[in-house]
Write a protein that holds these residues in place. Structure first.
Motif, mmCIF file in Angstrom:
data_model
loop_
_atom_site.group_PDB
_atom_site.id
_atom_site.type_symbol
_atom_site.label_atom_id
_atom_site.label_comp_id
_atom_site.label_asym_id
_atom_site.label_seq_id
_atom_site.Cartn_x
_atom_site.Cartn_y
_atom_site.Cartn_z
ATOM 1 N N GLU A 37 0.813 -1.622 -0.297
ATOM 2 C CA GLU A 37 0.308 -0.263 0.397
ATOM 3 C C GLU A 37 0.891 1.188 -0.055
ATOM 4 O OE1 GLU A 37 -4.201 1.178 2.682
ATOM 5 O OE2 GLU A 37 -1.833 1.422 3.615
ATOM 6 N N LYS A 39 0.534 5.150 1.029
ATOM 7 C CA LYS A 39 -0.670 6.114 2.006
ATOM 8 C C LYS A 39 0.613 7.253 1.812
ATOM 9 C CE LYS A 39 -2.967 6.284 6.084
ATOM 10 N NZ LYS A 39 -3.002 6.126 7.012
ATOM 11 N N LYS A 46 -3.519 0.586 -3.399
ATOM 12 C CA LYS A 46 -2.962 -0.030 -3.905
ATOM 13 C C LYS A 46 -1.722 -0.624 -4.362
ATOM 14 C CE LYS A 46 -4.952 -2.946 -0.368
ATOM 15 N NZ LYS A 46 -4.306 -3.236 1.017
#
Length: 354
Positions: A37, A39, A46
């Motif tokens: 992932e 972020k 993803k």
């Protein structure tokens, strides 16, 4: 602004700070080498990554899309776990410094290569961007030799077998956060899955519980803490060196005592194993604290940081109960922020023209 990078074995974390050390945005890429992932701020997606360089490429693209292109950064700064006995202060990452970090890889074979992977990757992508680094061991360079020397033959000491100490960036940030209110004799605990304490006198580390590696000292989440060398040798004969290393670092500590290394969960449990594990954690933290107080010649206050230190009030209370014979002491809870300290170090070096 400064881009702070923390490259781990399977993750890449970043945080952007402005000149007054305010965090602007933070992000991470997880599960490097497979599906993970990415972020950044409140946005997550993803991603499939090949390695640190690919993860950094994706993160820099995400930063640019969010309004933080590479051109907006005055510099980048990295966390380097181990500086050995030579790198005892933050530094600009020029070839001689990088070579020195590479030379101490045997002292931190699981950490320094990953930290350096972020340095190499950014060098390729932005060769003109100044890069700096801060070391997890550097804060403890002020420990006197009597505190760092093992009573072993000189040849082994010369080969680097000595106490170094870790969590130094966390302790340095704690000192900076106190500012002029810093107590003269401060007993500092960094309590998380990895746990240590530090005797801080006049803002300098005098002694610390971790030693040659982060394995020694307090009971930890999955690390044993202090254990007799003869016991390690016996287990190594039975299990082999690699399995003994894995056991002492990955399946010991709270995990071994109660089948769980999450302190929050242990505190919620009512069974005897969980209660014993918590008591073991607190007992050995307090017991090591006694030696730290001796090392700095007194105690004026106690400070807690780290995930457990900040959030587990019952653990803080129990440790302070065990230390109650020292009298009534001020207790401080300080937010752990290694990234902020790395940015602070880099801005200071830039201000000095380095």
């Amino acid at each position: 602004m400064i881009l702070v990078l923390n490259a781990g074995s399977s993750s890449l974390k970043i945080e952007v700070f402005d000149e007054d050390l305010t965090s602007v945005v933070a992000g991470s890429v997880t599960n490097l080498g497979t599906r993970g992932e990415l972020k950044l701020g409140e946005t997550a997606s993803k991603v499939d990554t090949r390695d640190h360089a690919h993860a950094l490429e994706l993160m820099l693209a995400a930063l640019a899309e969010a309004g933080f292109p590479l051109s907006s950064f005055a510099a980048a700064a990295h966390r380097i776990v181990h500086g050995g006995a030579v790198m005892t202060a933050p530094a600009r990452l020029r070839p001689p410094v990088i070579a020195t970090i590479e030379s101490v890889i045997p002292l931190a074979p699981l950490h320094n290569p990953n930290n350096l992977a972020g340095v190499y990757a950014l060098q390729e992508m932005a060769p003109e961007l100044p890069q700096y680094c801060s070391f997890g061991t550097a804060f403890h360079a002020t420990n006197p030799q009597v505190a760092t020397r093992y009573a072993i033959p000189q040849t082994h000491h010369d080969a680097g077998i000595r106490r170094y100490g870790f969590h130094g960036l966390s302790y340095a940030n704690m000192v900076a956060d106190f500012g002029d209110a810093l107590p003269e004799h401060l007993l500092a605990f960094h309590l998380g899955n990895g746990a240590s304490l530090c005797a801080i006198k006049d803002g300098k580390s005098i002694a610390t519980s971790m030693g040659y590696s982060p394995l020694s000292g307090l009971t930890m989440g999955t690390r044993s803490g202090d254990i007799d060398g003869a016991a390690v040798l016996r287990m190594s004969k039975s299990l082999g060196e690699d399995e003994t290393d894995r056991m002492l670092n990955k399946t010991s500590g709270l995990q071994a005592l109660a089948g769980e290394n999450n302190m929050k969960t242990l505190l919620e449990r009512e069974d005897d194993a969980a209660k014993f594990a918590v008591e073991h954690f607190c007992y050995w933290a307090a017991r090591h604290a006694g030696s730290a107080v001796v090392a700095m010649g007194g105690i004026d206050a106690v400070a807690f940081t780290g995930g457990i230190g900040e959030n587990a009030a019952p653990v803080r209370d129990r440790i302070m109960e065990l230390l109650s014979f020292f009298g009534s002491l001020p207790v401080h809870v300080i937010r752990a922020d290694e990234e902020k300290q790395i940015a602070r170090d880099a801005f200071a070096l830039i201000a000095e023209g380095r």
